[in-house]
Design a protein around this motif. Structure first.
Motif, PDB file in Angstrom:
ATOM      1  N   PRO A 195       0.810  -1.224   0.000  1.00  0.00           N
ATOM      2  CA  PRO A 195       0.000   0.000   0.000  1.00  0.00           C
ATOM      3  C   PRO A 195       0.846   1.278   0.000  1.00  0.00           C
ATOM      4  CG  PRO A 195      -0.934  -1.579   1.513  1.00  0.00           C
ATOM      5  CD  PRO A 195       0.388  -2.146   1.078  1.00  0.00           C
ATOM      6  N   LEU A 196       2.114   1.174   0.363  1.00  0.00           N
ATOM      7  CA  LEU A 196       3.016   2.322   0.351  1.00  0.00           C
ATOM      8  C   LEU A 196       3.831   2.380  -0.936  1.00  0.00           C
ATOM      9  CD1 LEU A 196       4.264   2.156   4.051  1.00  0.00           C
ATOM     10  CD2 LEU A 196       2.385   3.507   3.098  1.00  0.00           C
ATOM     11  N   GLY A 197       3.487   1.540  -1.894  1.00  0.00           N
ATOM     12  CA  GLY A 197       4.141   1.574  -3.191  1.00  0.00           C
ATOM     13  C   GLY A 197       5.478   0.866  -3.259  1.00  0.00           C
ATOM     14  N   ARG A 198       5.809   0.102  -2.233  1.00  0.00           N
ATOM     15  CA  ARG A 198       7.110  -0.568  -2.208  1.00  0.00           C
ATOM     16  C   ARG A 198       7.024  -1.954  -2.824  1.00  0.00           C
ATOM     17  NH1 ARG A 198       7.840   1.560   3.868  1.00  0.00           N
ATOM     18  NH2 ARG A 198       8.821   3.571   3.416  1.00  0.00           N
ATOM     19  N   THR A 199       8.041  -2.287  -3.609  1.00  0.00           N
ATOM     20  CA  THR A 199       8.135  -3.593  -4.252  1.00  0.00           C
ATOM     21  C   THR A 199       9.031  -4.498  -3.411  1.00  0.00           C
ATOM     22  OG1 THR A 199      10.101  -2.996  -5.520  1.00  0.00           O
ATOM     23  CG2 THR A 199       7.960  -2.439  -6.490  1.00  0.00           C
ATOM     24  N   PRO A 200       9.055  -5.789  -3.698  1.00  0.00           N
ATOM     25  CA  PRO A 200      10.009  -6.671  -3.017  1.00  0.00           C
ATOM     26  C   PRO A 200      11.455  -6.213  -3.190  1.00  0.00           C
ATOM     27  CG  PRO A 200       8.321  -7.983  -4.063  1.00  0.00           C
ATOM     28  CD  PRO A 200       8.082  -6.573  -4.509  1.00  0.00           C
ATOM     29  N   ILE A 223      14.734  -1.277 -11.093  1.00  0.00           N
ATOM     30  CA  ILE A 223      15.387  -0.365 -10.146  1.00  0.00           C
ATOM     31  C   ILE A 223      14.772   1.025 -10.217  1.00  0.00           C
ATOM     32  CG2 ILE A 223      17.568  -1.621 -10.300  1.00  0.00           C
ATOM     33  CD1 ILE A 223      18.634   0.694 -12.027  1.00  0.00           C
ATOM     34  N   HIS A 224      13.887   1.268 -11.193  1.00  0.00           N
ATOM     35  CA  HIS A 224      13.308   2.594 -11.395  1.00  0.00           C
ATOM     36  C   HIS A 224      11.946   2.771 -10.738  1.00  0.00           C
ATOM     37  CE1 HIS A 224      16.581   3.492 -14.040  1.00  0.00           C
ATOM     38  NE2 HIS A 224      16.223   2.610 -14.949  1.00  0.00           N
ATOM     39  N   ASP A 225      11.355   1.702 -10.210  1.00  0.00           N
ATOM     40  CA  ASP A 225      10.042   1.811  -9.585  1.00  0.00           C
ATOM     41  C   ASP A 225      10.106   2.705  -8.347  1.00  0.00           C
ATOM     42  OD1 ASP A 225       8.713   0.268 -11.416  1.00  0.00           O
ATOM     43  OD2 ASP A 225       8.868  -1.598 -10.266  1.00  0.00           O
ATOM     44  N   LYS A 229       6.584   7.726  -1.727  1.00  0.00           N
ATOM     45  CA  LYS A 229       7.380   8.907  -1.396  1.00  0.00           C
ATOM     46  C   LYS A 229       8.384   9.250  -2.488  1.00  0.00           C
ATOM     47  CE  LYS A 229       6.938   8.549   3.606  1.00  0.00           C
ATOM     48  NZ  LYS A 229       7.646   8.531   4.916  1.00  0.00           N
ATOM     49  N   GLY A 230       8.301   8.555  -3.611  1.00  0.00           N
ATOM     50  CA  GLY A 230       9.167   8.854  -4.733  1.00  0.00           C
ATOM     51  C   GLY A 230      10.543   8.222  -4.671  1.00  0.00           C
ATOM     52  N   GLU A 231      10.741   7.257  -3.784  1.00  0.00           N
ATOM     53  CA  GLU A 231      12.044   6.613  -3.651  1.00  0.00           C
ATOM     54  C   GLU A 231      12.118   5.346  -4.495  1.00  0.00           C
ATOM     55  OE1 GLU A 231      14.462   7.390   0.366  1.00  0.00           O
ATOM     56  OE2 GLU A 231      12.631   6.250   0.697  1.00  0.00           O
ATOM     57  N   THR A 232      13.172   5.235  -5.287  1.00  0.00           N
ATOM     58  CA  THR A 232      13.457   3.994  -6.003  1.00  0.00           C
ATOM     59  C   THR A 232      14.213   3.059  -5.061  1.00  0.00           C
ATOM     60  OG1 THR A 232      15.593   4.781  -6.792  1.00  0.00           O
ATOM     61  CG2 THR A 232      13.664   5.284  -8.161  1.00  0.00           C
ATOM     62  N   PRO A 233      14.351   1.782  -5.415  1.00  0.00           N
ATOM     63  CA  PRO A 233      15.158   0.887  -4.579  1.00  0.00           C
ATOM     64  C   PRO A 233      16.586   1.391  -4.383  1.00  0.00           C
ATOM     65  CG  PRO A 233      13.819  -0.400  -6.072  1.00  0.00           C
ATOM     66  CD  PRO A 233      13.634   1.032  -6.482  1.00  0.00           C
ATOM     67  N   LEU A 289      24.270  10.033 -18.200  1.00  0.00           N
ATOM     68  CA  LEU A 289      23.341   9.668 -17.131  1.00  0.00           C
ATOM     69  C   LEU A 289      24.110   9.324 -15.882  1.00  0.00           C
ATOM     70  CD1 LEU A 289      20.304   9.132 -16.545  1.00  0.00           C
ATOM     71  CD2 LEU A 289      20.726   6.745 -17.086  1.00  0.00           C
ATOM     72  N   PRO A 290      24.166  10.213 -14.888  1.00  0.00           N
ATOM     73  CA  PRO A 290      24.924   9.948 -13.673  1.00  0.00           C
ATOM     74  C   PRO A 290      24.241   8.923 -12.783  1.00  0.00           C
ATOM     75  CG  PRO A 290      23.734  11.992 -13.442  1.00  0.00           C
ATOM     76  CD  PRO A 290      23.486  11.520 -14.854  1.00  0.00           C
ATOM     77  N   VAL A 291      24.979   8.443 -11.810  1.00  0.00           N
ATOM     78  CA  VAL A 291      24.413   7.477 -10.855  1.00  0.00           C
ATOM     79  C   VAL A 291      23.208   8.064 -10.149  1.00  0.00           C
ATOM     80  CG1 VAL A 291      24.867   6.271  -8.709  1.00  0.00           C
ATOM     81  CG2 VAL A 291      26.562   6.249 -10.545  1.00  0.00           C
ATOM     82  N   ALA A 292      23.261   9.357  -9.830  1.00  0.00           N
ATOM     83  CA  ALA A 292      22.144   9.988  -9.132  1.00  0.00           C
ATOM     84  C   ALA A 292      20.872   9.924  -9.961  1.00  0.00           C
ATOM     85  CB  ALA A 292      22.481  11.460  -8.815  1.00  0.00           C
ATOM     86  N   ALA A 293      21.015  10.043 -11.291  1.00  0.00           N
ATOM     87  CA  ALA A 293      19.828   9.963 -12.152  1.00  0.00           C
ATOM     88  C   ALA A 293      19.257   8.567 -12.154  1.00  0.00           C
ATOM     89  CB  ALA A 293      20.183  10.393 -13.568  1.00  0.00           C
ATOM     90  N   LEU A 294      20.153   7.546 -12.164  1.00  0.00           N
ATOM     91  CA  LEU A 294      19.674   6.166 -12.090  1.00  0.00           C
ATOM     92  C   LEU A 294      18.886   5.941 -10.811  1.00  0.00           C
ATOM     93  CD1 LEU A 294      22.686   4.069 -13.401  1.00  0.00           C
ATOM     94  CD2 LEU A 294      20.415   4.171 -14.397  1.00  0.00           C
ATOM     95  N   ALA A 295      19.386   6.501  -9.714  1.00  0.00           N
ATOM     96  CA  ALA A 295      18.712   6.312  -8.428  1.00  0.00           C
ATOM     97  C   ALA A 295      17.351   6.961  -8.406  1.00  0.00           C
ATOM     98  CB  ALA A 295      19.587   6.889  -7.312  1.00  0.00           C
ATOM     99  N   SER A 296      17.204   8.096  -9.104  1.00  0.00           N
ATOM    100  CA  SER A 296      15.924   8.779  -9.085  1.00  0.00           C
ATOM    101  C   SER A 296      14.928   8.227 -10.077  1.00  0.00           C
ATOM    102  CB  SER A 296      16.129  10.280  -9.377  1.00  0.00           C
ATOM    103  OG  SER A 296      16.601  10.440 -10.696  1.00  0.00           O
ATOM    104  N   GLY A 297      15.432   7.352 -10.985  1.00  0.00           N
ATOM    105  CA  GLY A 297      14.539   6.737 -11.954  1.00  0.00           C
ATOM    106  C   GLY A 297      14.415   7.507 -13.238  1.00  0.00           C
ATOM    107  N   ARG A 298      15.179   8.572 -13.429  1.00  0.00           N
ATOM    108  CA  ARG A 298      15.096   9.356 -14.651  1.00  0.00           C
ATOM    109  C   ARG A 298      15.816   8.663 -15.795  1.00  0.00           C
ATOM    110  NH1 ARG A 298      16.110  13.586 -10.934  1.00  0.00           N
ATOM    111  NH2 ARG A 298      18.273  13.692 -11.553  1.00  0.00           N
TER     112      ARG A 298
END
Length: 298
Positions: A195-200, A223-225, A229-233, A289-298
């Motif tokens: 319900p909080l949008g988190r995947t396994p 890794i982009h889901d 709260k907008g957080e990717t894995p 595409l920096p690591v930070a962009a990968l983390a944010s899902g962009r």
């Protein structure tokens, strides 16, 4: 002469707080108004006796906020949690720790929603025994409850899918590789969300379960889901200082870009060598595409 009603109420409240301090030997013996800005609580899972440490608590934190954090700490989806404090009933989501006179360092009881066989399913998932999970309605051909035996076709699928997801969520959180593999091979959806949008993958990354991270990615996890709260894995792993989780997800993401489908053993090593030999640098140069962009899902 009768006492003023407000005086009686204040006196009763003080007695209640004092009694709770005595009943809860783990509590920090400080007045609520003098509580530190941030503190921890102990959370005891009633069905197993396990104790979890819930950090970053605040006296004005809502019960919902506490449960959101416990989804990562204890690995039990938000909607299956029922919290109690000492002699009180179930704590309502919109109330605060201050409202319930919860004191820093005290023990909150966590119980699992028991209707519909959820308690048995959660406990079996925590144990990670595929033979037990197979009897608890995680697939169409598994043993079911009396009510579920009345279901057919799509209705049965609607009943089994959330159960399989919860089992996958919990086993991924605990790093129970064999159980995770069994569930994925029997149709559990790694793209499902709490319900909080988190995947396994979110909870596997949060707990540093490296083997399960690879298995989930191999079966289509992303890794982009983003959660609610907008957080990717990856972003979650970074926030919780799970550096190995973050590195493993980035590595496997790049390896999968090469077309590799087997993310284990020698196949992974060979694919990693291809990444090292030029794919990663080319990918970064072309896309910037920096690591930070990968983390944010962009």
């Amino acid at each position: 002469m009768h006492a003023d009603p407000q005086t009686v109420l204040l006196r009763d409240t003080q007695k209640s707080r004092s009694r709770r301090l005595v009943l809860d030997p783990h509590a920090v013996n400080v007045p609520l108004d003098s509580a530190p800005a941030v503190f921890f609580m102990r959370v005891r899972l009633g069905e197993t006796g396990e104790i979890f440490r819930a950090p970053n608590c605040r006296i004005d934190m809502t019960v919902r906020e506490l449960k959101e954090g416990l989804e990562l700490v204890a690995g039990i989806p938000f909607n299956l949690q029922r919290l109690q404090y000492l002699d009180q009933g179930v704590l309502m989501d919109d109330t605060t720790l201050r409202f319930h006179d919860v004191v820093p360092g005290g023990v909150i009881s966590l119980c699992i929603w028991h209707y519909g066989g959820w308690t048995e399913l959660v406990l079996a998932a925590m144990e990670g025994d595929p033979s037990k999970l197979s009897c608890l309605g995680i697939a169409d051909n598994s043993l079911q409850t009396v009510n579920s035996q009345q279901l057919e076709g799509k209705k049965q699928k609607l009943w089994t899918s959330p159960r399989a997801f919860v089992a996958l969520f919990i086993t991924s959180h605990r790093g129970l590789f064999d159980a995770v593999r069994y569930l994925l091979e029997n149709g559990a959806n790694c793209l499902g969300r709490s319900p909080l949008g988190r995947t396994p993958l979110h909870v596997a990354a949060a707990m540093g379960r490296l083997d399960c991270i690879g298995l989930l990615l191999e079966h289509g996890a992303s890794i982009h889901d983003k959660d609610a709260k907008g957080e990717t894995p990856i972003a979650l792993a970074r926030r919780l200082n799970r550096k190995q989780s973050e590195q493993r997800m980035l590595l496997l993401h790049w390896v999968m870009k090469t077309g590799a489908t087997d993310l284990s053993g020698s196949a992974l090593t060979k694919a990693f060598q291809r990444v090292k030999s030029g794919f990663a640098s080319k990918y970064r140069t072309q896309t910037r595409l920096p690591v930070a962009a990968l983390a944010s899902g962009r």
